[in-house]
Design a protein around this motif. Structure first.
Motif, PDB file in Angstrom:
ATOM      1  N   GLY A 130      83.026  55.917  57.534  1.00 46.55           N
ATOM      2  CA  GLY A 130      82.994  55.317  56.211  1.00 46.55           C
ATOM      3  C   GLY A 130      82.463  56.230  55.141  1.00 46.55           C
ATOM      4  O   GLY A 130      82.143  55.779  54.039  1.00 46.55           O
ATOM      5  N   GLY A 131      82.371  57.540  55.435  1.00 43.83           N
ATOM      6  CA  GLY A 131      81.856  58.482  54.463  1.00 43.83           C
ATOM      7  C   GLY A 131      82.967  59.198  53.709  1.00 43.83           C
ATOM      8  O   GLY A 131      84.121  58.757  53.682  1.00 43.83           O
TER       9      GLY A 131
ATOM     10  N   SER B 145      88.118  54.543  55.367  1.00 45.88           N
ATOM     11  CA  SER B 145      87.764  53.617  54.297  1.00 45.88           C
ATOM     12  C   SER B 145      86.265  53.360  54.332  1.00 45.88           C
ATOM     13  O   SER B 145      85.573  53.702  55.290  1.00 45.88           O
ATOM     14  N   SER B 146      85.714  52.773  53.274  1.00 44.03           N
ATOM     15  CA  SER B 146      84.278  52.560  53.186  1.00 44.03           C
ATOM     16  C   SER B 146      83.811  51.555  54.230  1.00 44.03           C
ATOM     17  O   SER B 146      84.565  50.693  54.682  1.00 44.03           O
TER      18      SER B 146
ATOM     19  N   THR C  25      86.355  49.051  58.687  1.00 42.71           N
ATOM     20  CA  THR C  25      86.634  50.462  58.424  1.00 42.71           C
ATOM     21  C   THR C  25      87.840  50.910  59.232  1.00 42.71           C
ATOM     22  O   THR C  25      87.893  50.705  60.441  1.00 42.71           O
TER      23      THR C  25
END
Length: 222
Positions: free
Chosen positions: A64-65, A78-79, A41
């Motif tokens: 990551g949200g 990023s996820s 992430t």
């Protein structure tokens, strides 16, 4: 927490246009300056034009949200998720989020059995810390009561770095910015004028008078 969040404490005012990055990639060797790769992430924090974020502000940011768009900042990650062991977090500046070599590291956290190392520029116990492994607990945090919340910047760094006494773990936390209230105390300015012209106008057998021209400085002794 029920969702993965990280919490950052702003220790000095962030001006408009300030950008820093956060990721959970690895540093292979102690004193290293480069991430081994960028495949986890990566997140970017940006202070909006015309805005500032004061020292003492607590930021609760989803890991990551979904992107965050607040009045004075944006946060894009990023996820990805955050584990309760074998993890690491680095806060740093870089020319771009895609760069594997930061301009400078600001802060680092090693969680549990993470093999990632303390990079160049960070100091163990203050700017690089190792919170207690969560074990069966899935969350850890700086205590919301019974720790230090008012101090100088260095004092707060030391208190947050005292993970043995000032951190706690649980199965989960519902974290809000209101959980902590920090006050950063600015140390007195260093004197720029020394005391001078010291004289002894009256010297007796059992006492002596001393006179001088005082220097400056908020907490000077003479």
């Amino acid at each position: 927490s029920p969702t993965d969040n990280i919490v950052l404490l702003v220790l000095r005012e962030l001006g408009a246009g300030t950008v820093f990055y956060v990721n959970d990639n690895e540093i292979a060797s102690a004193g290293g300056t480069t991430f081994t790769d960028l495949n986890e992430t990566e997140a970017a924090f940006t202070v909006k034009p015309g805005m500032t974020i004061p020292a003492g502000t607590v930021l609760v940011l989803p890991w990551g949200g979904a992107p965050v768009d607040e009045t004075n900042y944006t946060w894009n990650a990023s996820s990805g998720g955050m584990g309760n062991n074998n993890e690491e977090i680095y806060v740093y500046t870089a020319a771009a989020i895609t760069d594997t070599t930061p301009i400078s590291f600001i802060y680092g956290v090693s969680i549990g059995t993470s093999p990632s190392q303390r990079p160049s520029g960070l100091t163990s116990g203050t700017t690089f810390i190792e919170p207690p492994p969560s074990g069966t607990a899935a969350a850890s945090r700086y205590k919301i009561a019974g720790a230090t919340y008012t101090s100088t910047t260095n004092g707060l760094l030391a208190a947050i770095g005292d993970v043995a006494n000032n951190w706690e773990t649980a199965a989960s936390y519902t974290i809000t910015v209101a959980d902590w209230t920090f006050t950063i105390v600015n140390p007195a300015a260093e004197p720029t004028v020394q005391a001078s012209t010291i004289t002894f106008p009256d010297v007796q057998a059992s006492e002596i008078d001393v006179a001088w021209t005082s220097g400056n400085g908020a907490n000077r002794l003479v």
